[in-house]
Design a protein around this motif. Structure first.
Motif, short mmCIF file in Angstrom:
data_model
loop_
_atom_site.label_atom_id
_atom_site.label_comp_id
_atom_site.label_asym_id
_atom_site.label_seq_id
_atom_site.Cartn_x
_atom_site.Cartn_y
_atom_site.Cartn_z
N THR A 1 0.83 -1.21 0.00
CA THR A 1 0.00 0.00 0.00
C THR A 1 0.86 1.26 0.00
O THR A 1 0.64 2.18 -0.79
CB THR A 1 -0.94 0.00 1.22
OG1 THR A 1 -1.74 -1.18 1.18
CG2 THR A 1 -1.81 1.23 1.24
N THR B 1 2.66 1.67 -3.32
CA THR B 1 1.76 2.21 -4.34
C THR B 1 1.54 3.71 -4.14
O THR B 1 1.55 4.48 -5.10
CB THR B 1 0.41 1.48 -4.30
OG1 THR B 1 0.63 0.09 -4.51
CG2 THR B 1 -0.54 2.01 -5.36
N LEU B 2 1.36 4.12 -2.90
CA LEU B 2 1.18 5.54 -2.60
C LEU B 2 2.42 6.36 -3.01
O LEU B 2 2.29 7.40 -3.65
CB LEU B 2 0.90 5.73 -1.11
CG LEU B 2 0.67 7.16 -0.64
CD1 LEU B 2 -0.65 7.68 -1.19
CD2 LEU B 2 0.70 7.22 0.87
N PHE C 1 4.64 5.50 -5.21
CA PHE C 1 4.73 5.45 -6.66
C PHE C 1 3.85 6.53 -7.26
O PHE C 1 4.24 7.21 -8.22
CB PHE C 1 4.32 4.07 -7.17
CG PHE C 1 4.40 3.92 -8.65
CD1 PHE C 1 5.61 3.67 -9.27
CD2 PHE C 1 3.27 4.04 -9.43
CE1 PHE C 1 5.69 3.54 -10.65
CE2 PHE C 1 3.34 3.92 -10.81
CZ PHE C 1 4.55 3.67 -11.42
N TRP C 2 2.66 6.69 -6.70
CA TRP C 2 1.72 7.70 -7.19
C TRP C 2 2.28 9.10 -7.00
O TRP C 2 2.05 9.99 -7.82
CB TRP C 2 0.39 7.52 -6.46
CG TRP C 2 -0.73 8.32 -7.04
CD1 TRP C 2 -1.34 8.14 -8.25
CD2 TRP C 2 -1.39 9.42 -6.42
NE1 TRP C 2 -2.33 9.06 -8.41
CE2 TRP C 2 -2.39 9.86 -7.31
CE3 TRP C 2 -1.23 10.06 -5.21
CZ2 TRP C 2 -3.22 10.91 -7.02
CZ3 TRP C 2 -2.07 11.11 -4.92
CH2 TRP C 2 -3.05 11.54 -5.82
N PHE C 3 3.01 9.31 -5.89
CA PHE C 3 3.63 10.61 -5.64
C PHE C 3 5.00 10.75 -6.31
O PHE C 3 5.71 11.71 -6.06
CB PHE C 3 3.78 10.85 -4.13
CG PHE C 3 2.51 11.23 -3.45
CD1 PHE C 3 1.80 12.36 -3.85
CD2 PHE C 3 2.02 10.47 -2.41
CE1 PHE C 3 0.61 12.71 -3.22
CE2 PHE C 3 0.84 10.82 -1.77
CZ PHE C 3 0.13 11.94 -2.18
N ASP C 4 5.36 9.79 -7.15
CA ASP C 4 6.61 9.81 -7.92
C ASP C 4 7.84 9.90 -7.01
O ASP C 4 8.71 10.76 -7.19
CB ASP C 4 6.60 10.95 -8.94
CG ASP C 4 7.67 10.78 -10.01
OD1 ASP C 4 8.11 9.64 -10.24
OD2 ASP C 4 8.06 11.79 -10.61
N GLN C 5 7.90 9.02 -6.03
CA GLN C 5 9.03 8.93 -5.10
C GLN C 5 9.62 7.52 -5.18
O GLN C 5 9.39 6.68 -4.30
CB GLN C 5 8.56 9.22 -3.67
CG GLN C 5 7.97 10.59 -3.47
CD GLN C 5 9.01 11.68 -3.65
OE1 GLN C 5 10.16 11.53 -3.27
NE2 GLN C 5 8.61 12.77 -4.28
N VAL D 1 9.49 4.05 -2.70
CA VAL D 1 8.87 2.79 -3.14
C VAL D 1 9.80 1.64 -2.81
O VAL D 1 9.38 0.62 -2.22
CB VAL D 1 8.56 2.81 -4.66
CG1 VAL D 1 8.09 1.44 -5.12
CG2 VAL D 1 7.53 3.87 -4.99
#
Length: 82
Positions: free
Chosen positions: A33, A36-37, A39-43, A47
């Motif tokens: 989780t 994924t979060l 990844f969504w924030f492009d970090q 990840v």
């Protein structure tokens, strides 16, 4: 074949319903989780470190708890009736 066995007709295999398995899965789900979060924030470094690290920690904690007797068939495991 004689058709007789010493095993009961329906034997419960456990299927991972133990404190060790549940703890490991919850920690790994938290890792996925958060991965994924992040990844969504492009970090990508978060990840890898947080997401991947928690998955590895979950595996280790599950193994330790199993060795401590909290896995299926362990001396501290008490199966629940269905």
């Amino acid at each position: 074949m004689s058709g007789t066995t010493n095993a009961p007709e329906h034997e419960e295999l456990g299927e991972g319903h133990s404190p060790a398995a549940w703890t490991a899965v919850i920690i790994m789900l938290l890792g996925f989780t958060l991965g994924t979060l992040f990844f969504w924030f492009d970090q990508p470094w978060l990840v890898a470190i947080v997401g991947g690290g928690l998955v590895v920690v979950g595996l280790i904690v599950g193994w330790i708890l199993k060795r401590a007797g909290y896995g299926v068939g362990g001396e501290k495991y008490q199966p629940k009736g269905h």
